[in-house]
Design a protein around this motif. Structure first.
Motif, PDB file in Angstrom:
ATOM      1  N   GLY A  18       2.236   8.693  -0.153  1.00 25.48           N
ATOM      2  CA  GLY A  18       1.614   9.482   0.908  1.00 25.48           C
ATOM      3  C   GLY A  18       0.214   8.991   1.218  1.00 25.48           C
ATOM      4  N   CYS A  19      -0.545   8.672   0.183  1.00 30.92           N
ATOM      5  CA  CYS A  19      -1.907   8.144   0.392  1.00 30.92           C
ATOM      6  C   CYS A  19      -1.888   6.797   1.109  1.00 30.92           C
ATOM      7  CB  CYS A  19      -2.639   8.024  -0.934  1.00 30.92           C
ATOM      8  SG  CYS A  19      -3.066   9.602  -1.671  1.00 30.92           S
ATOM      9  N   THR A  20      -0.923   5.947   0.772  1.00 32.42           N
ATOM     10  CA  THR A  20      -0.863   4.643   1.451  1.00 32.42           C
ATOM     11  C   THR A  20      -0.536   4.799   2.938  1.00 32.42           C
ATOM     12  OG1 THR A  20       1.484   4.246   0.963  1.00 32.42           O
ATOM     13  CG2 THR A  20      -0.144   3.439  -0.646  1.00 32.42           C
ATOM     14  N   LEU A  21       0.197   5.846   3.275  1.00 41.50           N
ATOM     15  CA  LEU A  21       0.507   6.089   4.697  1.00 41.50           C
ATOM     16  C   LEU A  21      -0.710   6.621   5.452  1.00 41.50           C
ATOM     17  CD1 LEU A  21       4.066   7.651   4.522  1.00 41.50           C
ATOM     18  CD2 LEU A  21       3.460   5.317   5.163  1.00 41.50           C
ATOM     19  N   LEU A  22      -1.516   7.420   4.772  1.00 46.11           N
ATOM     20  CA  LEU A  22      -2.668   8.029   5.419  1.00 46.11           C
ATOM     21  C   LEU A  22      -3.858   7.089   5.561  1.00 46.11           C
ATOM     22  CD1 LEU A  22      -2.641  11.560   3.788  1.00 46.11           C
ATOM     23  CD2 LEU A  22      -1.895  10.932   6.085  1.00 46.11           C
ATOM     24  N   VAL A  23      -3.992   6.177   4.624  1.00 45.92           N
ATOM     25  CA  VAL A  23      -5.174   5.300   4.619  1.00 45.92           C
ATOM     26  C   VAL A  23      -4.943   4.042   5.375  1.00 45.92           C
ATOM     27  CG1 VAL A  23      -6.724   3.969   3.157  1.00 45.92           C
ATOM     28  CG2 VAL A  23      -5.975   6.219   2.444  1.00 45.92           C
TER      29      VAL A  23
END
Length: 103
Positions: free
Chosen positions: A98-103
């Motif tokens: 999820g973090c890789t998608l947001l950043v």
């Protein structure tokens, strides 16, 4: 010639070892996903931002940013398929994705 042959043998081995659970779950989660995966995503994100700042067409930097999604999914699914993974590994891998998608 030997280096070329070793590379041809090691590339499929890298993916199959992770996919088939031949890597310890702790190592897969902490080293492959958390450290290496985050570094690779960070470098590609930085390159994407540099291209964006230089005024490169949006489709180019967006493609670079999205290019790693299949690799990230591979890591997450490898963690989930590993027999030694626990709830922290599985939940952490989903949060990391999820973090890789947001950043």
């Amino acid at each position: 010639r030997q280096a070329e042959m070793a590379l041809k043998r090691s590339f499929p081995t890298y993916f199959s070892a992770r996919w088939n659970g031949h890597r310890p779950a702790r190592s897969l989660f902490w080293w492959d996903l958390t450290i290496v995966g985050t570094l690779v995503n960070g470098v590609m994100g930085l390159i994407s931002l540099i291209l964006l700042a230089k005024g490169v067409d949006g489709s180019v930097w967006l493609a670079l940013h999205l290019l790693l999604i299949p690799y990230n999914l591979f890591l997450v699914f490898s963690v989930h398929r590993n027999a030694g993974s626990n709830l922290i590994h599985r939940g952490g891998s989903i949060a990391w994705f999820g973090c890789t998608l947001l950043v």
